[in-house]
Design an enzyme around this catalytic site. Structure first.
Site, short mmCIF file in Angstrom:
data_model
loop_
_atom_site.label_atom_id
_atom_site.label_comp_id
_atom_site.label_asym_id
_atom_site.label_seq_id
_atom_site.Cartn_x
_atom_site.Cartn_y
_atom_site.Cartn_z
N GLY A 29 0.84 -1.20 0.00
CA GLY A 29 0.00 0.00 0.00
C GLY A 29 0.87 1.25 0.00
O GLY A 29 2.04 1.20 0.41
N ASN A 30 0.33 2.34 -0.48
CA ASN A 30 1.09 3.60 -0.47
C ASN A 30 0.13 4.78 -0.61
O ASN A 30 -0.97 4.65 -1.12
CB ASN A 30 2.17 3.61 -1.57
N SER A 75 7.90 5.09 -2.76
CA SER A 75 7.11 3.88 -3.03
C SER A 75 7.39 3.35 -4.43
O SER A 75 7.58 4.13 -5.37
CB SER A 75 5.62 4.24 -2.92
N SER A 76 7.37 2.02 -4.57
CA SER A 76 7.62 1.43 -5.89
C SER A 76 6.52 1.81 -6.89
O SER A 76 6.68 1.62 -8.09
CB SER A 76 7.69 -0.10 -5.77
N GLU A 77 5.40 2.35 -6.38
CA GLU A 77 4.32 2.78 -7.29
C GLU A 77 4.36 4.28 -7.57
O GLU A 77 3.37 4.87 -8.00
CB GLU A 77 2.94 2.41 -6.70
N HIS A 96 -3.35 4.05 -2.42
CA HIS A 96 -3.37 2.72 -3.04
C HIS A 96 -3.36 1.67 -1.95
O HIS A 96 -2.47 1.66 -1.10
CB HIS A 96 -2.15 2.56 -3.96
N HIS A 98 -4.53 -2.63 -0.70
CA HIS A 98 -4.81 -4.01 -1.11
C HIS A 98 -5.92 -4.55 -0.20
O HIS A 98 -5.84 -5.69 0.27
CB HIS A 98 -3.56 -4.88 -0.97
N HIS A 159 -4.88 -6.88 -8.53
CA HIS A 159 -3.92 -6.13 -7.73
C HIS A 159 -4.53 -5.49 -6.48
O HIS A 159 -4.17 -5.88 -5.37
CB HIS A 159 -3.25 -5.10 -8.64
ZN LIG Z 1 -0.05 -2.58 -4.84
#
Ligand SMILES: [Zn+2]
Length: 212
Positions: A29-30, A75-77, A96, A98, A159
């Site tokens: 999550g982010n 964040s990787s996103e 974001h 999950h 996702h």
């Molecule tokens: Zn994710």
């Protein structure tokens, strides 16, 4: 550089609230927020537990995605967040998650239809599913922006969830509400055939704020 310290506090508090609420597990999550004046984006870091996260762990990026403050990796996103901000000028926060019931429908690639009256003013109608794209890519942000054309939140195929808002609080409330609506829809499906909110009622209660 613009002072984004208040925004950082809001992002940190809300990310922790989302973790406590069970919207994501571990370091997944982010959350990000865009400063209205400077366009700087405050975002949670990658791979760090939320319960011990501090203000110093947050990352500040400019419009081009360059890190201008913070020693962590974003964040990787971050590319997804950056693309959503680029596509949607009225969005100032992206959350974001999950969260499990909503993500179950994301796995089925099945929108959550408008089964609760509150979904209309909160989300704008049903909770649509954005087309599949790889995590960590700008393309994912583009697919999300397409799904969010008239909505405040959507599912990401296979996702999770993205909820957006004109403030961190609004994005957070929508992320919570997406999970709540998905859970209730799941329970209703398990005992019968859910009825939709009538079209005429949707037209009457639609909030202009989430349109466009
Ligand atoms: Zn994710």
């Amino acid at each position: 550089m613009a002072d984004v310290s208040a925004l950082k506090e809001e992002v940190l508090e809300t990310a922790k609230a989302g973790y406590r609420e069970g919207l994501f597990k571990g370091t997944s999550g982010n959350l990000s927020a865009r400063d209205r004046g400077s366009g700087l984006v405050v975002i949670t870091p990658t791979s760090l537990p939320y319960d011990t996260m501090t203000l110093e762990d947050l990352v500040v990026m400019d419009r081009e995605g360059r890190v201008v403050e913070g020693f962590r990796k974003p964040s990787s996103e971050w590319k997804m967040h950056a693309r959503i901000y680029k596509e949607k000028e009225d969005v100032f926060s992206v959350f974001h998650t999950h969260s499990p019931y909503a993500t179950a429908f994301a796995v089925l690639r099945q929108p959550v239809p408008p089964v609760l009256t509150e979904m209309i003013p909160f989300i704008g109608g049903d909770i649509p599913v954005a087309e599949f794209a790889l995590p960590g890519t700008e393309e994912l942000g583009l697919r999300v922006a397409e799904a969010l054309r008239e909505r405040g939140a959507c599912l990401l195929a296979n996702h999770g969830v993205v909820a957006v808002g004109s403030s961190v609080r609004e994005a957070y409330l929508r992320a919570v509400y997406v999970e709540d609506a998905s859970r209730i829809y799941h329970h209703a499906l398990s005992v019968g055939t859910p009825c939709l909110v009538p079209e005429e009622a949707i037209r009457k209660i639609i909030s202009p704020a989430v349109r466009g």
